[in-house]
Design a protein around this motif. Structure first.
Motif: not given
Length: 581
Positions: A112-113, A150-153, A162-163, A327-328
């Protein structure tokens, strides 16, 4: 070694375990813990019997999250020993005991952070990796890797933007829980154990001093009762622990509560991602776990106070899982996406023993499980989790044997389960197997990770009867040979045994496998000696159960959902005893 479980073998086992010789160890319960105990005892050279009142793995052990994991969340409770133990067992399963059934699985942990959470999470996951490497004496799965947002997406495109602020990828492992239990029972039989499903303990026998000396069991298939003499009885019945203890007259035994865990199943193409997801929620954690043809998402954790044989999901359970997943996820999942739902009960072990001040010398306690002699001759084990079943089994047998255990140490840490020996070499023949049978690589992978090196037996069955090499018309992920193998080698006695625990259409298809019933029955019936009337009755019973479970999922409360399920009855009812709850 002979590892076949079938109807004839079951009858012979019942006769042998109730002979005048008796057994060294009688295990009550055919879930992963009981099956593991049977294997541990048998491989120590003990004459061992194991009985289960329903089908193998019919309770908690076929309704789990299907993960073999160390329990990352326990690190945040500073329970390093527990995590290390579980990771050591994970490594053994991946490398030695069941590499065909247990598969390394990457998970993405959304952050999240971008700075603080990444820092402390990196330390936690790094410690997780270090404990795994130390426990397995080497690298059994890849270590953590960090990703920008960006890499995670790119790795998981369906994550809501936004998750997350970034992510960490870490590894655990997944397993078909019911198949693991079947492999344990069959391996135990190969080492001399006597095994009988649909065999209910209806009483425990005692000598004049009050020591438990065995059990009276009812063969639920025939109604016949038998007495089994045993030098040690080990109760491994999970959420039924207290009820089984009561048969022995235990006043201060282990106390076990039941918690319901529900999972939903959605098609593989409905979630776009290359890894699983590990999501921390307000109540616990949620896993999104990829399999070959679908995703499993769960779980819930709610008290269950109804009867324990048929836990079922409610509308509220399903809504909760969808809410947490959505939620994600974007686009969100809907009820129309769900192809399967299943519910199981976790045995929640309460501290100590009932009436115990915590100082009983007859009790061995770990963080997750407890072994106790609740009455002379009756050892009880409760708690734990699937990943650590082998260590639980070792502890239970050590405890039951007492000083004798030093001269008969456990060898299960290095004992491969059926299908594991020769698996690496068999995998190298995958392309040849696919080419010679006209199968896709995916088909052979499916077979290898269900049967391991025993795929050779599947191929022999097909060579003898080419019709068994055809996919089931209404469930083309499975071959006819897999249905036949379920009966001839894996102990299936009924259609529900096949669809719930072997060819797992009960949660892999929207109709719970009903559309494939007739074709499965056509293969199983001749092998089980059924006439047309018996076959029709089995088909109709399963249809009723599928309809009843669907009706249960529309109910608002556990009580209403259970009432809906109980309208269908059972193919082989268990006996009602005074302590049933």
């Amino acid at each position: 070694m002979g590892t076949q479980l079938n109807e004839n073998g079951r009858s012979a086992a019942l006769k042998a375990m109730s002979d005048d010789e008796g057994v060294d160890v009688l295990v009550i319960g055919g879930g992963v813990t009981g099956a593991g105990i049977a294997l541990d005892a048998a491989t120590r050279g003990l004459r061992t019997a194991v009985v289960e009142m329903q089908d193998w793995a019919s309770g908690t052990s076929s309704r789990s999250s299907k993960l073999v994991h160390g329990g990352l969340r326990y690190l945040y409770q500073l329970d390093f020993a527990l995590v290390a133990e579980a990771l050591r067992e994970r490594g053994r399963l991946l490398r030695t005991m069941a590499p065909h059934l247990v598969t390394a699985q990457p998970f993405l942990w959304p952050l999240k952070t971008p700075v603080i959470e990444r820092a402390y999470s990196a330390v936690g996951v790094g410690l997780y990796d270090a404990l795994a490497i130390l426990g397995a004496r080497g690298l059994s799965v890849p270590v953590q890797k960090h990703y920008s947002k960006a890499a995670a997406l790119r790795l998981f495109p369906q994550m809501r933007h936004d998750s997350l602020a970034g992510a960490i990828r870490f590894y655990d492992a997944r397993v078909d829980d019911a198949r693991l239990v079947l492999a344990l029972v069959r391996t135990a039989v190969g080492h001399g154990a006597l095994a009988a499903s649909r065999t209910q303990v209806v009483d425990l026998t005692k000598d004049p001093t009050g020591r438990v000396t065995g059990a009276v069991v009812a063969d639920l298939e025939t109604g016949e009762e038998r007495t089994i003499r045993a030098r040690q009885v080990i109760n491994a019945t999970g959420v039924w622990t207290e009820q089984t203890e009561a048969l022995g007259g235990a006043q201060d035994g282990l106390e076990v509560l039941a918690s319901k865990g529900v999972h939903i199943v959605v098609p593989k193409d409905r979630v776009r991602g290359e890894t699983g997801l590990f999501l921390r929620t307000e109540k616990s954690v949620l896993f999104v776990i990829p399999w070959q043809r679908y995703w499993i998402i769960g779980t819930t954790d709610t008290p269950w106070t109804e009867s324990r044989q048929h836990p079922v999901a409610t509308a509220e359970d399903v809504d909760y899982i969808l809410e947490q997943a959505n939620a994600v996820l974007d686009p969100a999942l809907t009820r129309e996406d769900i192809i399967g739902v299943y519910a199981g009960l976790r045995p929640l072990l309460q501290p100590g023993t009932k009436g115990d001040d915590g100082g009983q010398s007859s009790t061995k306690v770990s963080r997750e499980h407890t072994v106790a002699e609740v009455t002379p001759g009756l050892t009880v084990i409760a708690g734990g989790k699937l990943t650590t079943y082998r260590k639980m089994a070792e502890d239970a047998v050590d405890f039951a044997l007492g000083p004798r255990a030093r001269s008969l140490p456990s060898v299960t840490a290095t004992t491969p389960l059926v299908g594991a020996a020769g698996f690496a070499a068999t995998k190298r023949r995958a392309a040849r197997i696919a080419g010679s049978h006209g199968w896709t690589a995916e088909r052979v992978e499916h077979l290898l990770h269900r049967y391991g090196s025993e795929i050779s037996t599947i191929l022999e069955m097909i060579d003898s009867d080419p019709e068994l090499g055809r996919p089931l018309p209404s469930a083309d992920a499975y071959l006819g040979a897999e249905v036949a193998f379920a009966v001839t080698h894996e102990g299936a006695l009924h259609l529900e045994d096949i669809l719930l625990h072997r060819v797992r259409l009960s949660y892999e298809t929207r109709d719970r496998g009903v559309s494939a019933l007739e074709e499965i029955a056509a293969i199983a019936a001749p092998l089980l000696g059924w006439d047309s009337a018996r076959t029709s009755a089995e088909v109709e019973t399963y249809r009723r159960q599928a309809d009843a479970e669907a009706a249960a999922e529309r109910q608002a409360t556990d009580a209403a959902a259970e009432d809906a399920r109980l309208t269908a009855g059972d193919v082989v009812p268990v006996r009602d005893l005074p302590w049933d709850t």
